[in-house]
Design a protein around this motif. Structure first.
Motif, PDB file in Angstrom:
ATOM      1  N   UNK A 175       0.805  -1.216   0.000  1.00  0.00           N
ATOM      2  CA  UNK A 175       0.000   0.000   0.000  1.00  0.00           C
ATOM      3  C   UNK A 175       0.838   1.266   0.000  1.00  0.00           C
ATOM      4  N   UNK A 176       2.068   1.196   0.484  1.00  0.00           N
ATOM      5  CA  UNK A 176       2.940   2.373   0.385  1.00  0.00           C
ATOM      6  C   UNK A 176       3.166   2.712  -1.084  1.00  0.00           C
ATOM      7  N   UNK A 177       3.462   1.691  -1.892  1.00  0.00           N
ATOM      8  CA  UNK A 177       3.712   1.935  -3.307  1.00  0.00           C
ATOM      9  C   UNK A 177       2.438   2.345  -4.034  1.00  0.00           C
ATOM     10  N   UNK A 178       1.307   1.750  -3.659  1.00  0.00           N
ATOM     11  CA  UNK A 178       0.038   2.132  -4.280  1.00  0.00           C
ATOM     12  C   UNK A 178      -0.254   3.603  -4.017  1.00  0.00           C
ATOM     13  N   UNK A 179      -0.001   4.044  -2.793  1.00  0.00           N
ATOM     14  CA  UNK A 179      -0.321   5.422  -2.425  1.00  0.00           C
ATOM     15  C   UNK A 179       0.685   6.436  -2.953  1.00  0.00           C
ATOM     16  N   UNK A 180       1.967   6.104  -2.858  1.00  0.00           N
ATOM     17  CA  UNK A 180       2.979   7.135  -3.026  1.00  0.00           C
ATOM     18  C   UNK A 180       3.872   6.993  -4.258  1.00  0.00           C
ATOM     19  N   UNK A 181       3.950   5.801  -4.847  1.00  0.00           N
ATOM     20  CA  UNK A 181       4.881   5.610  -5.961  1.00  0.00           C
ATOM     21  C   UNK A 181       4.164   5.795  -7.294  1.00  0.00           C
ATOM     22  N   UNK A 182       4.493   6.877  -7.984  1.00  0.00           N
ATOM     23  CA  UNK A 182       3.896   7.187  -9.281  1.00  0.00           C
ATOM     24  C   UNK A 182       4.992   7.672 -10.230  1.00  0.00           C
ATOM     25  N   UNK A 183       4.844   7.347 -11.496  1.00  0.00           N
ATOM     26  CA  UNK A 183       5.782   7.882 -12.483  1.00  0.00           C
ATOM     27  C   UNK A 183       5.417   9.334 -12.759  1.00  0.00           C
ATOM     28  N   UNK A 184       6.413  10.192 -12.775  1.00  0.00           N
ATOM     29  CA  UNK A 184       6.189  11.615 -13.035  1.00  0.00           C
ATOM     30  C   UNK A 184       6.109  11.820 -14.540  1.00  0.00           C
ATOM     31  N   UNK A 185       4.954  12.210 -15.007  1.00  0.00           N
ATOM     32  CA  UNK A 185       4.727  12.324 -16.449  1.00  0.00           C
ATOM     33  C   UNK A 185       5.168  13.673 -17.015  1.00  0.00           C
ATOM     34  N   UNK A 186       5.416  14.637 -16.139  1.00  0.00           N
ATOM     35  CA  UNK A 186       5.879  15.954 -16.587  1.00  0.00           C
ATOM     36  C   UNK A 186       7.141  16.334 -15.813  1.00  0.00           C
ATOM     37  N   UNK A 187       8.273  15.726 -16.160  1.00  0.00           N
ATOM     38  CA  UNK A 187       9.518  16.001 -15.428  1.00  0.00           C
ATOM     39  C   UNK A 187       9.948  17.462 -15.480  1.00  0.00           C
ATOM     40  N   UNK A 188       9.488  18.198 -16.493  1.00  0.00           N
ATOM     41  CA  UNK A 188       9.900  19.601 -16.600  1.00  0.00           C
ATOM     42  C   UNK A 188       9.304  20.463 -15.489  1.00  0.00           C
ATOM     43  N   UNK A 189       8.385  19.895 -14.693  1.00  0.00           N
ATOM     44  CA  UNK A 189       7.823  20.645 -13.564  1.00  0.00           C
ATOM     45  C   UNK A 189       8.684  20.506 -12.309  1.00  0.00           C
ATOM     46  N   UNK A 190       9.677  19.616 -12.341  1.00  0.00           N
ATOM     47  CA  UNK A 190      10.540  19.420 -11.178  1.00  0.00           C
ATOM     48  C   UNK A 190      11.464  20.621 -10.985  1.00  0.00           C
ATOM     49  N   UNK A 191      11.859  20.842  -9.735  1.00  0.00           N
ATOM     50  CA  UNK A 191      12.742  21.958  -9.408  1.00  0.00           C
ATOM     51  C   UNK A 191      13.928  21.456  -8.589  1.00  0.00           C
ATOM     52  N   UNK A 192      14.839  22.360  -8.290  1.00  0.00           N
ATOM     53  CA  UNK A 192      15.997  22.010  -7.459  1.00  0.00           C
ATOM     54  C   UNK A 192      15.564  21.480  -6.095  1.00  0.00           C
ATOM     55  N   UNK A 193      14.417  21.933  -5.618  1.00  0.00           N
ATOM     56  CA  UNK A 193      13.931  21.484  -4.314  1.00  0.00           C
ATOM     57  C   UNK A 193      13.566  20.003  -4.307  1.00  0.00           C
ATOM     58  N   UNK A 194      13.400  19.411  -5.492  1.00  0.00           N
ATOM     59  CA  UNK A 194      13.022  18.006  -5.579  1.00  0.00           C
ATOM     60  C   UNK A 194      14.230  17.066  -5.571  1.00  0.00           C
TER      61      UNK A 194
END
Length: 260
Positions: free
Chosen positions: A189-208
């Motif tokens: 359930x941890x993976x079901x809840x929290x593990x997702x592929x990021x489909x828009x990597x260009x939205x990531x920032x240095x904080x990530x």
């Protein structure tokens, strides 16, 4: 152990942020925006079990347990440590900031003491019952059959959907006996809840950096994920935390391309 709780809260924040499931006040927080968000959240779901976390941050209300005035009159500079925690997740921060964030994003296992009892190492993860020997044996046989005789992970909630499969972006719970053209795993359930592929990597920032994880498919192909864990495409391999090098090599070019 509180650091583990803090990480799960911050991971959940990141998941909801990347899914576009947060208000603008939380996506780009400022002291005033956080004050306004607190007022709205408190008006929408004034849950008595949250009072301990609210009291920790806003102090005891003068009139009973109504925190409205306390929130409205608070010195908004008191939200700055929370903003720093959101933007710099590895920074040290008072527990009250983590608890307030858990409340704002509606993290299910809050406050810390609830998380500790359910998921803090002394008991099973949320949703995972401690099986009796007979139930465990039955589950073992079901999962072994569903995975072609290979037990991938003995983690299951023994509910109606004790297995899961990867659909390319998320883990989807499914009954172990259901026919599907995909590899079935025992539910986590941890993976079901929290593990997702990021489909828009260009939205990531240095904080990530350090929060987002990645899997390198080839020299020029990398996929990014919202949480740690085994790689969904190859469960024998682990996802790695995104480094500054990976960010600059793979994310910055996508950001530049998206602006054209």
């Amino acid at each position: 152990m509180f650091d583990d709780y803090k990480k799960e809260v911050l991971d959940f924040y990141l998941v909801r942020k990347n899914e576009g499931d947060l208000s603008l006040n939380l996506i780009n927080p400022s002291p005033a925006k956080l004050r306004d968000e607190c007022l709205m959240v408190y008006a929408e779901r004034p849950i008595p079990s949250d009072n301990s976390a609210l009291r920790l941050f806003f102090n005891q209300p003068p009139n009973g347990d109504d925190f409205s005035d306390c929130i409205e009159r608070i010195d908004i500079d008191r939200f700055r440590p929370l903003i720093k925690l959101i933007n710099e997740p590895n920074t040290k921060s008072d527990a009250k900031n983590t608890e307030l964030l858990a409340w704002l994003i509606n993290f299910e296992l809050r406050p810390y003491q609830v998380w500790k009892k359910s998921n803090g190492g002394k008991g099973p993860k949320p949703g995972f019952a401690k099986p009796k020997i007979k139930a465990a044996l039955i589950a073992f046989m079901i999962i072994a059959f569903a995975t072609g005789g290979t037990i991938i992970a003995m983690k299951t909630d023994f509910g109606s959907k004790p297995c899961m499969y990867w659909d390319g972006t998320n883990y989807i719970p499914i009954g172990c006996e259901e026919n599907i053209n995909a590899n079935k795993l025992a539910i986590d359930q941890y993976q079901v809840r929290y593990l997702h592929r990021i489909t828009k990597p260009d939205t990531l920032t240095l904080n990530d950096i350090g929060r987002v994880h990645y899997f390198k498919i080839s020299v020029d192909s990398v996929e990014f994920y919202t949480a740690k864990g085994d790689c969904p495409k190859d469960t024998k391999k682990r996802l790695k935390p995104m480094t500054k090098y990976m960010y600059e090599k793979y994310i910055l070019p996508q950001k530049a391309s998206s602006k054209k």
